[in-house]
Design a protein around this motif. Structure first.
Motif, PDB file in Angstrom:
ATOM      1  N   VAL A 177       0.818  -1.212   0.000  1.00 22.88           N
ATOM      2  CA  VAL A 177       0.000   0.000   0.000  1.00 22.88           C
ATOM      3  C   VAL A 177       0.849   1.258   0.000  1.00 22.88           C
ATOM      4  CG1 VAL A 177      -1.792   1.309   1.194  1.00 22.88           C
ATOM      5  CG2 VAL A 177      -1.866  -1.179   1.217  1.00 22.88           C
ATOM      6  N   GLY A 178       1.541   1.531   1.106  1.00 25.31           N
ATOM      7  CA  GLY A 178       2.220   2.812   1.277  1.00 25.31           C
ATOM      8  C   GLY A 178       3.706   2.728   1.016  1.00 25.31           C
ATOM      9  N   ILE A 179       4.282   3.879   0.651  1.00 26.45           N
ATOM     10  CA  ILE A 179       5.719   3.954   0.414  1.00 26.45           C
ATOM     11  C   ILE A 179       6.228   5.297   0.918  1.00 26.45           C
ATOM     12  CG2 ILE A 179       5.523   4.883  -1.939  1.00 26.45           C
ATOM     13  CD1 ILE A 179       7.901   3.023  -2.675  1.00 26.45           C
ATOM     14  N   ALA A 180       7.426   5.291   1.508  1.00 27.29           N
ATOM     15  CA  ALA A 180       8.035   6.510   2.025  1.00 27.29           C
ATOM     16  C   ALA A 180       9.551   6.350   1.965  1.00 27.29           C
ATOM     17  CB  ALA A 180       7.586   6.783   3.455  1.00 27.29           C
ATOM     18  N   VAL A 181      10.247   7.482   1.866  1.00 26.59           N
ATOM     19  CA  VAL A 181      11.700   7.478   1.765  1.00 26.59           C
ATOM     20  C   VAL A 181      12.290   8.151   3.000  1.00 26.59           C
ATOM     21  CG1 VAL A 181      13.688   8.249   0.407  1.00 26.59           C
ATOM     22  CG2 VAL A 181      11.584   7.531  -0.745  1.00 26.59           C
ATOM     23  N   SER A 182      13.218   7.471   3.643  1.00 26.77           N
ATOM     24  CA  SER A 182      13.872   8.009   4.830  1.00 26.77           C
ATOM     25  C   SER A 182      14.585   9.315   4.495  1.00 26.77           C
ATOM     26  CB  SER A 182      14.878   6.993   5.370  1.00 26.77           C
ATOM     27  OG  SER A 182      15.760   7.592   6.296  1.00 26.77           O
ATOM     28  N   LYS A 183      14.497  10.282   5.394  1.00 29.00           N
ATOM     29  CA  LYS A 183      15.115  11.584   5.159  1.00 29.00           C
ATOM     30  C   LYS A 183      16.620  11.559   5.380  1.00 29.00           C
ATOM     31  CE  LYS A 183      10.872  14.027   6.497  1.00 29.00           C
ATOM     32  NZ  LYS A 183      10.502  14.338   5.104  1.00 29.00           N
TER      33      LYS A 183
ATOM     34  N   PHE B 135      10.925   2.599   2.380  1.00 29.44           N
ATOM     35  CA  PHE B 135      10.084   1.803   3.267  1.00 29.44           C
ATOM     36  C   PHE B 135       8.725   1.585   2.613  1.00 29.44           C
ATOM     37  CE2 PHE B 135      13.361   3.111   6.032  1.00 29.44           C
ATOM     38  CZ  PHE B 135      13.332   2.337   7.184  1.00 29.44           C
ATOM     39  N   ALA B 136       8.126   0.419   2.864  1.00 30.08           N
ATOM     40  CA  ALA B 136       6.832   0.088   2.262  1.00 30.08           C
ATOM     41  C   ALA B 136       6.001  -0.722   3.243  1.00 30.08           C
ATOM     42  CB  ALA B 136       7.027  -0.695   0.969  1.00 30.08           C
ATOM     43  N   SER B 137       4.675  -0.542   3.173  1.00 26.37           N
ATOM     44  CA  SER B 137       3.760  -1.283   4.036  1.00 26.37           C
ATOM     45  C   SER B 137       3.066  -2.389   3.252  1.00 26.37           C
ATOM     46  CB  SER B 137       2.709  -0.340   4.636  1.00 26.37           C
ATOM     47  OG  SER B 137       1.889   0.211   3.625  1.00 26.37           O
ATOM     48  N   ASP B 138       2.717  -3.462   3.947  1.00 22.94           N
ATOM     49  CA  ASP B 138       1.961  -4.570   3.371  1.00 22.94           C
ATOM     50  C   ASP B 138       0.709  -4.754   4.213  1.00 22.94           C
ATOM     51  OD1 ASP B 138       0.939  -7.185   2.678  1.00 22.94           O
ATOM     52  OD2 ASP B 138       2.872  -7.605   1.735  1.00 22.94           O
TER      53      ASP B 138
ATOM     54  N   PHE C 132      14.149  -1.118   1.919  1.00 22.84           N
ATOM     55  CA  PHE C 132      14.883  -1.573   0.740  1.00 22.84           C
ATOM     56  C   PHE C 132      15.981  -0.585   0.363  1.00 22.84           C
ATOM     57  CE2 PHE C 132      10.572  -3.159   0.511  1.00 22.84           C
ATOM     58  CZ  PHE C 132      10.732  -4.489   0.162  1.00 22.84           C
ATOM     59  N   ASP C 133      17.020  -1.128  -0.253  1.00 21.20           N
ATOM     60  CA  ASP C 133      18.090  -0.318  -0.831  1.00 21.20           C
ATOM     61  C   ASP C 133      17.536   0.418  -2.053  1.00 21.20           C
ATOM     62  OD1 ASP C 133      20.296   0.726  -2.124  1.00 21.20           O
ATOM     63  OD2 ASP C 133      21.417  -1.153  -2.174  1.00 21.20           O
ATOM     64  N   PRO C 134      17.584   1.751  -2.090  1.00 22.56           N
ATOM     65  CA  PRO C 134      17.011   2.487  -3.227  1.00 22.56           C
ATOM     66  C   PRO C 134      17.734   2.241  -4.540  1.00 22.56           C
ATOM     67  CG  PRO C 134      18.253   3.967  -1.825  1.00 22.56           C
ATOM     68  CD  PRO C 134      18.163   2.666  -1.091  1.00 22.56           C
ATOM     69  N   ASP C 135      18.946   1.697  -4.464  1.00 22.98           N
ATOM     70  CA  ASP C 135      19.709   1.421  -5.686  1.00 22.98           C
ATOM     71  C   ASP C 135      19.694  -0.053  -6.068  1.00 22.98           C
ATOM     72  OD1 ASP C 135      20.545   4.119  -6.031  1.00 22.98           O
ATOM     73  OD2 ASP C 135      22.047   3.822  -4.454  1.00 22.98           O
ATOM     74  N   GLY C 136      18.896  -0.844  -5.385  1.00 22.71           N
ATOM     75  CA  GLY C 136      18.922  -2.288  -5.611  1.00 22.71           C
ATOM     76  C   GLY C 136      17.983  -2.763  -6.695  1.00 22.71           C
ATOM     77  N   VAL C 137      17.951  -2.062  -7.837  1.00 21.87           N
ATOM     78  CA  VAL C 137      17.042  -2.471  -8.911  1.00 21.87           C
ATOM     79  C   VAL C 137      17.529  -3.774  -9.535  1.00 21.87           C
ATOM     80  CG1 VAL C 137      16.298  -0.122  -9.401  1.00 21.87           C
ATOM     81  CG2 VAL C 137      18.284  -1.056 -10.598  1.00 21.87           C
ATOM     82  N   MET C 138      16.569  -4.557 -10.047  1.00 21.27           N
ATOM     83  CA  MET C 138      16.872  -5.845 -10.647  1.00 21.27           C
ATOM     84  C   MET C 138      16.310  -5.899 -12.057  1.00 21.27           C
ATOM     85  SD  MET C 138      16.147  -8.374  -7.379  1.00 21.27           S
ATOM     86  CE  MET C 138      17.152  -9.690  -8.026  1.00 21.27           C
TER      87      MET C 138
ATOM     88  N   LEU D 189       8.872   7.012  11.824  1.00 20.20           N
ATOM     89  CA  LEU D 189       7.930   6.566  10.808  1.00 20.20           C
ATOM     90  C   LEU D 189       6.522   6.474  11.394  1.00 20.20           C
ATOM     91  CD1 LEU D 189       7.652   5.540   7.859  1.00 20.20           C
ATOM     92  CD2 LEU D 189       7.851   3.232   8.772  1.00 20.20           C
ATOM     93  N   TYR D 190       5.599   7.252  10.823  1.00 16.55           N
ATOM     94  CA  TYR D 190       4.195   7.196  11.219  1.00 16.55           C
ATOM     95  C   TYR D 190       3.466   6.221  10.296  1.00 16.55           C
ATOM     96  CZ  TYR D 190       4.670  11.282  14.283  1.00 16.55           C
ATOM     97  OH  TYR D 190       5.026  12.148  15.286  1.00 16.55           O
ATOM     98  N   VAL D 191       2.681   5.335  10.887  1.00 13.03           N
ATOM     99  CA  VAL D 191       1.988   4.283  10.151  1.00 13.03           C
ATOM    100  C   VAL D 191       0.484   4.395  10.414  1.00 13.03           C
ATOM    101  CG1 VAL D 191       1.730   1.795   9.792  1.00 13.03           C
ATOM    102  CG2 VAL D 191       3.987   2.755  10.366  1.00 13.03           C
ATOM    103  N   VAL D 192      -0.305   4.433   9.332  1.00  8.59           N
ATOM    104  CA  VAL D 192      -1.757   4.369   9.473  1.00  8.59           C
ATOM    105  C   VAL D 192      -2.130   2.907   9.697  1.00  8.59           C
ATOM    106  CG1 VAL D 192      -3.978   4.809   8.383  1.00  8.59           C
ATOM    107  CG2 VAL D 192      -2.076   6.378   7.986  1.00  8.59           C
ATOM    108  N   ASP D 193      -2.556   2.610  10.910  1.00 11.19           N
ATOM    109  CA  ASP D 193      -2.912   1.245  11.316  1.00 11.19           C
ATOM    110  C   ASP D 193      -4.410   1.080  11.064  1.00 11.19           C
ATOM    111  OD1 ASP D 193      -2.793  -1.274  12.412  1.00 11.19           O
ATOM    112  OD2 ASP D 193      -2.562  -0.580  14.485  1.00 11.19           O
ATOM    113  N   SER D 194      -4.760   0.832   9.807  1.00 15.00           N
ATOM    114  CA  SER D 194      -6.127   1.042   9.337  1.00 15.00           C
ATOM    115  C   SER D 194      -7.171   0.213  10.074  1.00 15.00           C
ATOM    116  CB  SER D 194      -6.205   0.756   7.836  1.00 15.00           C
ATOM    117  OG  SER D 194      -7.488   1.027   7.333  1.00 15.00           O
TER     118      SER D 194
END
Length: 355
Positions: free
Chosen positions: A94-100, A106-109, A118-124, A163-168
Protein backbone atom coordinates in the motif's frame (compact mmCIF):
# COMPACT_ATOMS: atom_id res chain seq x y z
CA UNK A 1 -1.25 23.32 -21.63
CA UNK A 2 -4.32 22.68 -19.46
CA UNK A 3 -4.50 25.14 -16.58
CA UNK A 4 -6.59 25.37 -13.42
CA UNK A 5 -6.64 28.73 -11.61
CA UNK A 6 -8.19 29.64 -8.25
CA UNK A 7 -7.56 32.27 -5.56
CA UNK A 8 -4.31 33.49 -7.08
CA UNK A 9 -2.90 30.00 -7.53
CA UNK A 10 -2.48 28.08 -10.78
CA UNK A 11 -1.93 24.41 -11.52
CA UNK A 12 -0.75 23.17 -14.91
CA UNK A 13 -1.17 19.62 -16.13
CA UNK A 14 2.35 18.56 -17.14
CA UNK A 15 2.43 14.94 -18.34
CA UNK A 16 1.84 11.36 -17.29
CA UNK A 17 4.21 8.46 -16.80
CA UNK A 18 4.02 4.72 -17.35
CA UNK A 19 1.46 2.22 -18.54
CA UNK A 20 0.22 -1.17 -17.35
CA UNK A 21 3.23 -3.41 -17.74
CA UNK A 22 5.69 -5.47 -15.74
CA UNK A 23 8.45 -4.96 -18.30
CA UNK A 24 11.39 -2.61 -18.57
CA UNK A 25 11.93 -1.54 -22.19
CA UNK A 26 14.58 0.30 -24.18
CA UNK A 27 13.42 2.09 -27.33
CA UNK A 28 13.61 5.35 -29.25
CA UNK A 29 11.55 6.84 -26.42
CA UNK A 30 14.27 5.96 -23.90
CA UNK A 31 14.08 3.56 -20.96
CA UNK A 32 10.40 3.00 -20.23
CA UNK A 33 8.40 0.87 -17.85
CA UNK A 34 5.21 1.12 -15.92
CA UNK A 35 3.00 0.05 -13.08
CA UNK A 36 0.02 -2.14 -12.29
CA UNK A 37 -2.51 -0.62 -9.90
CA UNK A 38 0.01 1.80 -8.37
CA UNK A 39 -0.99 2.51 -4.77
CA UNK A 40 1.44 5.22 -3.70
CA UNK A 41 4.33 7.42 -4.83
CA UNK A 42 7.25 8.95 -2.93
CA UNK A 43 9.58 11.70 -4.14
CA UNK A 44 13.21 11.02 -3.21
CA UNK A 45 14.99 14.15 -4.45
CA UNK A 46 17.08 14.65 -7.62
CA UNK A 47 13.95 14.09 -9.76
CA UNK A 48 13.69 10.46 -8.56
CA UNK A 49 10.31 8.86 -7.82
CA UNK A 50 9.45 5.52 -6.23
CA UNK A 51 6.08 3.99 -7.10
CA UNK A 52 4.62 0.91 -5.40
CA UNK A 53 2.33 -1.33 -7.47
CA UNK A 54 -0.15 -3.78 -5.98
CA UNK A 55 -0.16 -5.92 -9.13
CA UNK A 56 -3.06 -8.11 -10.13
CA UNK A 57 -3.80 -9.22 -6.59
CA UNK A 58 -4.51 -12.78 -7.75
CA UNK A 59 -1.89 -15.46 -8.52
CA UNK A 60 -3.89 -16.78 -11.48
CA UNK A 61 -3.08 -13.55 -13.35
CA UNK A 62 0.65 -13.85 -12.73
CA UNK A 63 2.78 -14.22 -15.85
CA UNK A 64 5.17 -16.49 -13.98
CA UNK A 65 4.99 -18.41 -10.72
CA UNK A 66 4.76 -15.05 -8.98
CA UNK A 67 3.05 -11.73 -9.70
CA UNK A 68 5.71 -9.85 -11.67
CA UNK A 69 3.46 -6.77 -11.75
CA UNK A 70 3.71 -6.40 -7.96
CA UNK A 71 6.83 -4.36 -7.19
CA UNK A 72 8.47 -1.00 -6.48
CA UNK A 73 9.51 1.06 -9.51
CA UNK A 74 12.26 3.67 -9.63
CA UNK A 75 11.85 6.35 -12.28
CA UNK A 76 12.48 10.03 -12.96
CA UNK A 77 9.86 12.71 -13.47
CA UNK A 78 10.89 12.76 -17.14
CA UNK A 79 10.00 9.06 -17.39
CA UNK A 80 13.46 7.57 -17.49
CA UNK A 81 12.50 4.23 -15.97
CA UNK A 82 15.61 3.20 -14.02
CA UNK A 83 14.28 -0.19 -12.93
CA UNK A 84 12.27 -2.16 -10.38
CA UNK A 85 12.82 -4.10 -7.17
CA UNK A 86 10.87 -6.08 -4.56
CA UNK A 87 9.17 -7.85 -7.47
CA UNK A 88 6.76 -10.41 -5.99
CA UNK A 89 7.89 -9.38 -2.53
CA UNK A 90 4.51 -8.37 -1.07
CA UNK A 91 0.94 -9.60 -0.78
CA UNK A 92 -1.07 -6.33 -0.62
CA UNK A 93 1.42 -3.45 -0.71
CA UNK A 94 0.00 0.00 0.00
CA UNK A 95 2.22 2.81 1.28
CA UNK A 96 5.72 3.95 0.41
CA UNK A 97 8.04 6.51 2.03
CA UNK A 98 11.70 7.48 1.76
CA UNK A 99 13.87 8.01 4.83
CA UNK A 100 15.11 11.58 5.16
CA UNK A 101 18.55 10.62 6.51
CA UNK A 102 19.76 8.00 4.05
CA UNK A 103 17.15 7.54 1.30
CA UNK A 104 16.18 4.01 2.33
CA UNK A 105 12.78 3.06 0.87
CA UNK A 106 10.08 1.80 3.27
CA UNK A 107 6.83 0.09 2.26
CA UNK A 108 3.76 -1.28 4.04
CA UNK A 109 1.96 -4.57 3.37
CA UNK A 110 -1.71 -4.44 4.35
CA UNK A 111 -2.20 -8.21 4.36
CA UNK A 112 1.06 -9.30 5.98
CA UNK A 113 0.89 -6.46 8.56
CA UNK A 114 4.54 -5.62 7.99
CA UNK A 115 6.83 -2.71 7.18
CA UNK A 116 9.82 -3.47 4.93
CA UNK A 117 12.87 -1.40 3.97
CA UNK A 118 14.88 -1.57 0.74
CA UNK A 119 18.09 -0.32 -0.83
CA UNK A 120 17.01 2.49 -3.23
CA UNK A 121 19.71 1.42 -5.69
CA UNK A 122 18.92 -2.29 -5.61
CA UNK A 123 17.04 -2.47 -8.91
CA UNK A 124 16.87 -5.85 -10.65
CA UNK A 125 16.58 -6.69 -14.33
CA UNK A 126 13.15 -7.88 -15.47
CA UNK A 127 11.96 -10.52 -14.70
CA UNK A 128 14.49 -11.30 -11.97
CA UNK A 129 13.12 -11.56 -8.44
CA UNK A 130 14.35 -12.43 -4.97
CA UNK A 131 11.42 -11.56 -2.67
CA UNK A 132 12.99 -13.10 0.43
CA UNK A 133 16.43 -11.60 -0.07
CA UNK A 134 15.91 -8.04 -1.27
CA UNK A 135 14.62 -6.28 1.81
CA UNK A 136 17.06 -4.83 4.33
CA UNK A 137 14.71 -5.15 7.29
CA UNK A 138 11.14 -6.26 7.88
CA UNK A 139 9.11 -5.83 11.05
CA UNK A 140 5.53 -5.89 12.27
CA UNK A 141 3.25 -8.31 14.12
CA UNK A 142 -0.48 -8.61 13.55
CA UNK A 143 -2.57 -7.59 16.53
CA UNK A 144 -4.23 -4.71 18.35
CA UNK A 145 -1.85 -4.04 21.24
CA UNK A 146 0.33 -0.89 21.10
CA UNK A 147 3.10 -1.47 18.57
CA UNK A 148 1.20 -4.21 16.73
CA UNK A 149 -0.41 -3.69 13.31
CA UNK A 150 -3.59 -4.73 11.55
CA UNK A 151 -3.90 -3.63 7.93
CA UNK A 152 -1.18 -0.94 7.78
CA UNK A 153 -1.67 1.45 4.84
CA UNK A 154 -0.13 4.91 4.51
CA UNK A 155 3.30 5.67 5.96
CA UNK A 156 5.29 8.91 6.33
CA UNK A 157 8.50 10.11 7.98
CA UNK A 158 8.67 13.17 10.20
CA UNK A 159 11.65 15.53 10.48
CA UNK A 160 13.29 13.22 13.05
CA UNK A 161 12.95 10.22 10.71
CA UNK A 162 10.36 8.58 12.93
CA UNK A 163 7.93 6.57 10.81
CA UNK A 164 4.19 7.20 11.22
CA UNK A 165 1.99 4.28 10.15
CA UNK A 166 -1.76 4.37 9.47
CA UNK A 167 -2.91 1.25 11.32
CA UNK A 168 -6.13 1.04 9.34
CA UNK A 169 -7.98 -1.95 10.77
CA UNK A 170 -7.16 -0.78 14.29
CA UNK A 171 -8.46 2.73 13.46
CA UNK A 172 -5.37 4.48 14.74
CA UNK A 173 -2.01 6.05 13.89
CA UNK A 174 1.24 4.79 15.37
CA UNK A 175 4.78 6.15 15.30
CA UNK A 176 7.87 3.93 15.27
CA UNK A 177 11.60 4.23 14.95
CA UNK A 178 13.01 3.08 11.63
CA UNK A 179 13.76 -0.27 13.24
CA UNK A 180 10.20 -0.82 14.40
CA UNK A 181 10.42 0.31 18.02
CA UNK A 182 7.03 1.63 19.12
CA UNK A 183 7.01 5.30 20.17
CA UNK A 184 3.42 6.54 20.46
CA UNK A 185 -0.01 6.34 18.90
CA UNK A 186 -3.59 7.63 18.96
CA UNK A 187 -7.04 7.01 17.57
CA UNK A 188 -9.99 4.66 18.01
CA UNK A 189 -13.00 3.54 15.93
CA UNK A 190 -15.76 6.08 15.42
CA UNK A 191 -16.71 9.32 13.71
CA UNK A 192 -16.02 11.92 16.41
CA UNK A 193 -12.97 14.19 16.40
CA UNK A 194 -9.82 12.07 16.62
CA UNK A 195 -11.64 8.85 15.75
CA UNK A 196 -11.29 6.91 12.49
CA UNK A 197 -13.11 4.56 10.16
CA UNK A 198 -10.64 2.62 7.99
CA UNK A 199 -8.10 5.46 7.64
CA UNK A 200 -5.79 5.24 4.62
CA UNK A 201 -3.31 7.94 3.60
CA UNK A 202 -0.98 10.15 5.63
CA UNK A 203 1.36 13.11 5.23
CA UNK A 204 3.35 15.31 7.62
CA UNK A 205 3.88 19.01 6.89
CA UNK A 206 6.89 21.22 7.60
CA UNK A 207 5.58 22.10 11.05
CA UNK A 208 5.19 18.47 12.05
CA UNK A 209 1.39 18.39 11.76
CA UNK A 210 -0.02 14.99 10.73
CA UNK A 211 -2.84 14.70 8.16
CA UNK A 212 -4.83 11.46 7.92
CA UNK A 213 -7.22 10.53 5.09
CA UNK A 214 -10.14 9.10 7.07
CA UNK A 215 -11.51 6.86 4.29
CA UNK A 216 -14.69 5.60 5.92
CA UNK A 217 -15.63 8.96 7.44
CA UNK A 218 -15.12 10.87 4.15
CA UNK A 219 -12.78 13.47 5.62
CA UNK A 220 -9.17 14.37 6.35
CA UNK A 221 -8.16 15.07 9.94
CA UNK A 222 -5.20 17.18 11.01
CA UNK A 223 -3.31 16.50 14.26
CA UNK A 224 -0.30 17.71 16.15
CA UNK A 225 2.76 15.42 16.22
CA UNK A 226 1.50 13.72 19.41
CA UNK A 227 -2.09 13.28 18.28
CA UNK A 228 -3.73 16.52 19.40
CA UNK A 229 -6.77 17.08 17.17
CA UNK A 230 -6.53 20.34 15.22
CA UNK A 231 -9.12 20.43 12.42
CA UNK A 232 -11.00 18.58 9.67
CA UNK A 233 -10.99 18.98 5.88
CA UNK A 234 -13.94 17.83 3.82
CA UNK A 235 -17.55 17.10 4.64
CA UNK A 236 -20.38 14.70 3.88
CA UNK A 237 -23.09 17.26 3.11
CA UNK A 238 -22.94 17.20 -0.68
CA UNK A 239 -21.27 20.61 -0.93
CA UNK A 240 -18.16 21.45 -2.94
CA UNK A 241 -16.03 20.48 0.05
CA UNK A 242 -17.45 16.95 0.21
CA UNK A 243 -15.23 13.90 -0.13
CA UNK A 244 -16.00 10.31 -1.07
CA UNK A 245 -13.54 7.82 0.42
CA UNK A 246 -10.39 9.97 0.47
CA UNK A 247 -7.22 7.93 0.03
CA UNK A 248 -3.99 9.93 -0.35
CA UNK A 249 -3.17 13.34 1.14
CA UNK A 250 -0.29 15.79 0.66
CA UNK A 251 0.58 19.36 1.67
CA UNK A 252 2.60 21.88 -0.33
CA UNK A 253 4.92 24.66 0.90
CA UNK A 254 2.02 27.13 1.11
CA UNK A 255 0.05 24.81 3.38
CA UNK A 256 -2.52 23.97 0.70
CA UNK A 257 -3.88 20.46 1.25
CA UNK A 258 -4.33 17.99 -1.64
CA UNK A 259 -6.68 15.05 -1.19
CA UNK A 260 -7.13 12.10 -3.54
CA UNK A 261 -10.92 12.03 -3.62
CA UNK A 262 -11.08 8.39 -4.70
CA UNK A 263 -14.84 8.03 -4.98
CA UNK A 264 -15.27 11.27 -6.93
CA UNK A 265 -12.34 10.62 -9.30
CA UNK A 266 -10.59 13.90 -8.56
CA UNK A 267 -8.03 15.62 -6.37
CA UNK A 268 -9.57 18.21 -4.06
CA UNK A 269 -7.37 21.15 -3.04
CA UNK A 270 -8.09 23.01 0.21
CA UNK A 271 -6.67 26.17 1.70
CA UNK A 272 -4.93 25.76 5.08
CA UNK A 273 -8.12 26.96 6.80
CA UNK A 274 -10.17 24.16 5.22
CA UNK A 275 -11.87 26.17 2.48
CA UNK A 276 -12.04 24.48 -0.94
CA UNK A 277 -9.77 26.02 -3.57
CA UNK A 278 -10.41 23.89 -6.63
CA UNK A 279 -10.32 20.35 -8.01
CA UNK A 280 -8.06 18.53 -10.47
CA UNK A 281 -9.66 15.90 -12.69
CA UNK A 282 -6.72 14.41 -14.59
CA UNK A 283 -6.57 16.44 -17.80
CA UNK A 284 -4.47 13.82 -19.62
CA UNK A 285 -4.36 14.60 -23.34
CA UNK A 286 -1.37 12.64 -24.59
CA UNK A 287 0.32 9.30 -24.10
CA UNK A 288 3.28 8.71 -21.82
CA UNK A 289 6.57 7.55 -23.32
CA UNK A 290 5.73 4.01 -22.22
CA UNK A 291 2.35 4.32 -23.90
CA UNK A 292 3.92 5.53 -27.11
CA UNK A 293 6.32 2.59 -27.00
CA UNK A 294 3.33 0.22 -26.80
CA UNK A 295 1.80 1.84 -29.92
CA UNK A 296 5.05 2.35 -31.79
CA UNK A 297 3.94 0.09 -34.62
CA UNK A 298 0.82 2.18 -35.14
CA UNK A 299 1.98 5.82 -35.40
CA UNK A 300 -1.37 7.02 -36.71
CA UNK A 301 -3.00 5.97 -33.45
CA UNK A 302 -0.43 7.98 -31.51
CA UNK A 303 -1.18 11.05 -33.63
CA UNK A 304 -4.90 10.61 -33.10
CA UNK A 305 -4.64 10.26 -29.32
CA UNK A 306 -2.19 13.15 -28.93
CA UNK A 307 -4.26 15.53 -31.06
CA UNK A 308 -7.70 14.68 -29.71
CA UNK A 309 -8.47 16.27 -26.35
CA UNK A 310 -11.16 13.68 -25.59
CA UNK A 311 -10.35 10.38 -27.35
CA UNK A 312 -12.11 8.46 -24.59
CA UNK A 313 -13.70 9.59 -21.36
CA UNK A 314 -11.75 7.26 -19.12
CA UNK A 315 -8.38 8.05 -20.71
CA UNK A 316 -8.44 11.77 -19.99
CA UNK A 317 -9.69 11.72 -16.41
CA UNK A 318 -8.54 10.17 -13.19
CA UNK A 319 -9.67 6.63 -12.56
CA UNK A 320 -9.69 6.20 -8.78
CA UNK A 321 -6.69 8.36 -7.76
CA UNK A 322 -5.03 6.82 -4.72
CA UNK A 323 -1.50 8.00 -3.89
CA UNK A 324 -0.02 11.50 -3.99
CA UNK A 325 3.22 13.31 -3.18
CA UNK A 326 4.63 16.82 -3.77
CA UNK A 327 8.28 17.74 -4.29
CA UNK A 328 10.26 20.86 -3.37
CA UNK A 329 9.40 22.50 -6.70
CA UNK A 330 5.62 22.19 -6.23
CA UNK A 331 5.30 19.35 -8.70
CA UNK A 332 2.39 17.10 -7.77
CA UNK A 333 2.50 13.35 -8.49
CA UNK A 334 -0.71 11.29 -8.44
CA UNK A 335 -1.26 7.57 -9.02
CA UNK A 336 -4.49 6.20 -10.45
CA UNK A 337 -6.12 2.91 -11.41
CA UNK A 338 -5.15 3.17 -15.09
CA UNK A 339 -1.60 2.26 -14.07
CA UNK A 340 -0.04 5.67 -14.58
CA UNK A 341 1.43 8.56 -12.67
CA UNK A 342 -0.02 12.00 -13.46
CA UNK A 343 2.12 15.11 -12.96
CA UNK A 344 0.94 18.67 -12.29
CA UNK A 345 2.93 21.73 -11.29
CA UNK A 346 1.91 24.73 -9.26
CA UNK A 347 2.70 28.17 -10.63
CA UNK A 348 2.67 31.31 -8.47
CA UNK A 349 3.59 33.74 -11.24
CA UNK A 350 1.08 32.71 -13.89
CA UNK A 351 -0.92 35.43 -15.59
CA UNK A 352 -4.02 34.86 -17.65
CA UNK A 353 -3.37 35.53 -21.36
CA UNK A 354 -5.09 38.62 -22.79
CA UNK A 355 -8.42 38.13 -24.49
Amino acid sequence: MITTTAAGRTWHYSHNLGRQTAEHNQSKFGRTGGYCYPMDVAYAGDDILFVISRGWGNPKFAIRSYDAYLRISKTTIDEDHIGDFARGGFTWPVGIAVSKTDGIVFASDEYECTISSFDPDGVMTFPTQDPNGEYLDRWGTKGSEPGMLNGPTGIAFDANDDLYVVDSMNSRVQAFTRNGEYLRGWGSPGSAEGEFNRPWGITIDGEGAVYIADWGNNRVQKFGPDGEYLMTFGSQNGSSSSLSHPSGVAVDKDGDVYVCDWGNRRVQIYEPNGEVLTSLYGDMHQLSKAGQYALDRDPESIKHLNRNDTPTGYLNRFARPVGIDIDDHDRIFITDALSRLVVYRKDREYEEPPL
